[in-house]
Scaffold this active site. Sequence first.
Site, PDB file in Angstrom:
ATOM      1  N   GLU A 130       0.958  -1.283  -0.025  1.00 38.69           N
ATOM      2  CA  GLU A 130       0.155  -0.156   0.134  1.00 38.69           C
ATOM      3  C   GLU A 130       0.896   1.113   0.107  1.00 38.69           C
ATOM      4  O   GLU A 130       2.077   1.317   0.200  1.00 38.69           O
ATOM      5  CB  GLU A 130      -0.891   0.163   0.839  1.00 38.69           C
ATOM      6  CG  GLU A 130      -2.093  -0.738   1.355  1.00 38.69           C
ATOM      7  CD  GLU A 130      -2.881  -0.314   3.191  1.00 38.69           C
ATOM      8  OE1 GLU A 130      -2.803   0.501   2.661  1.00 38.69           O
ATOM      9  OE2 GLU A 130      -3.144  -1.652   2.688  1.00 38.69           O
ATOM     10  N   GLU A 135      -4.191   9.626   3.548  1.00 37.85           N
ATOM     11  CA  GLU A 135      -5.463   9.814   4.397  1.00 37.85           C
ATOM     12  C   GLU A 135      -5.725  10.620   5.320  1.00 37.85           C
ATOM     13  O   GLU A 135      -4.488  11.605   6.141  1.00 37.85           O
ATOM     14  CB  GLU A 135      -5.141   8.163   5.661  1.00 37.85           C
ATOM     15  CG  GLU A 135      -4.562   6.969   5.143  1.00 37.85           C
ATOM     16  CD  GLU A 135      -3.945   6.036   5.822  1.00 37.85           C
ATOM     17  OE1 GLU A 135      -4.631   4.741   6.255  1.00 37.85           O
ATOM     18  OE2 GLU A 135      -2.787   6.072   6.546  1.00 37.85           O
TER      19      GLU A 135
END
Length: 265
Positions: free
Chosen positions: A132, A136
């Site tokens: 990943e 965020e």
Amino acid sequence: MHLFYVSAYVSLFVYAVAGRYTSRTAGNCMPLHTNFSPGSVASRSSAPGSSPFIAVSPEGSYSTTDGGLKLFLQRPSGKITTDGGVNDKVAEGATINSTFTMLYGKLTVEVSGSTVSGIVSAAILIAEEHDEIDVELVGGDQTNWQTNVYAPSPSDKEPLWGVFGEIENLPARGSIADMHQYTIDWSAERIVWSVDGRVVRTLRPEDTRKNGTLHYPSHPSRVQLGIWDASSPQGTAEWANGPVNWERAPERMSAVVRSVTVECP
């Protein structure tokens, strides 16, 4: 800095659904720009190859409008009990996957996130191997955003969630509720994160060494856009400034993705 990251998105189901719609450019970088005009996201029942993006979450969890892609998160039904810093029910938010994968390139996402504590709005690159690269927006921390990578190794004794995460500042007087451009510029040599064209972080493979192993993302990855409830488990809720207080939070929350741009090396 405590960063407890649990990816609600990393699941074989999520990846397999989009896998049925993989474009012929899988594994390569595919130049793309979309403003998510109405009908630009395929549903799970759509014909393969009908769109560069597909909804993994149910219809009604998102909408495409002239203002972009709206991602919704609805309050769970029934009574919600908070105990020990977690909620006993966790809401299901929208998740949208690209039907293409990319190995290196530049991803820019214009997004406005939820400011409700315990809610996370995210734009990530995610691989079938669970690599990943993350952007965020954590509710309750309106003036900052977070960057992170995760690339598991067989030698890991436990998942390295958040080990390579950082908290970044937004431009002066900025808020995650405002529309900002977040960029992930990914190559074999480094990952560069930017906001509104301003570089905030550079990560090189040697920076991801842990327990003698590099944890640098290096597999073809999908673009994934989502909003999720981080009210459980306890470490995740703490990281997200949660759990969600449903006595004060709206019944329905949203994040908006105004555009996605992919540039190739």
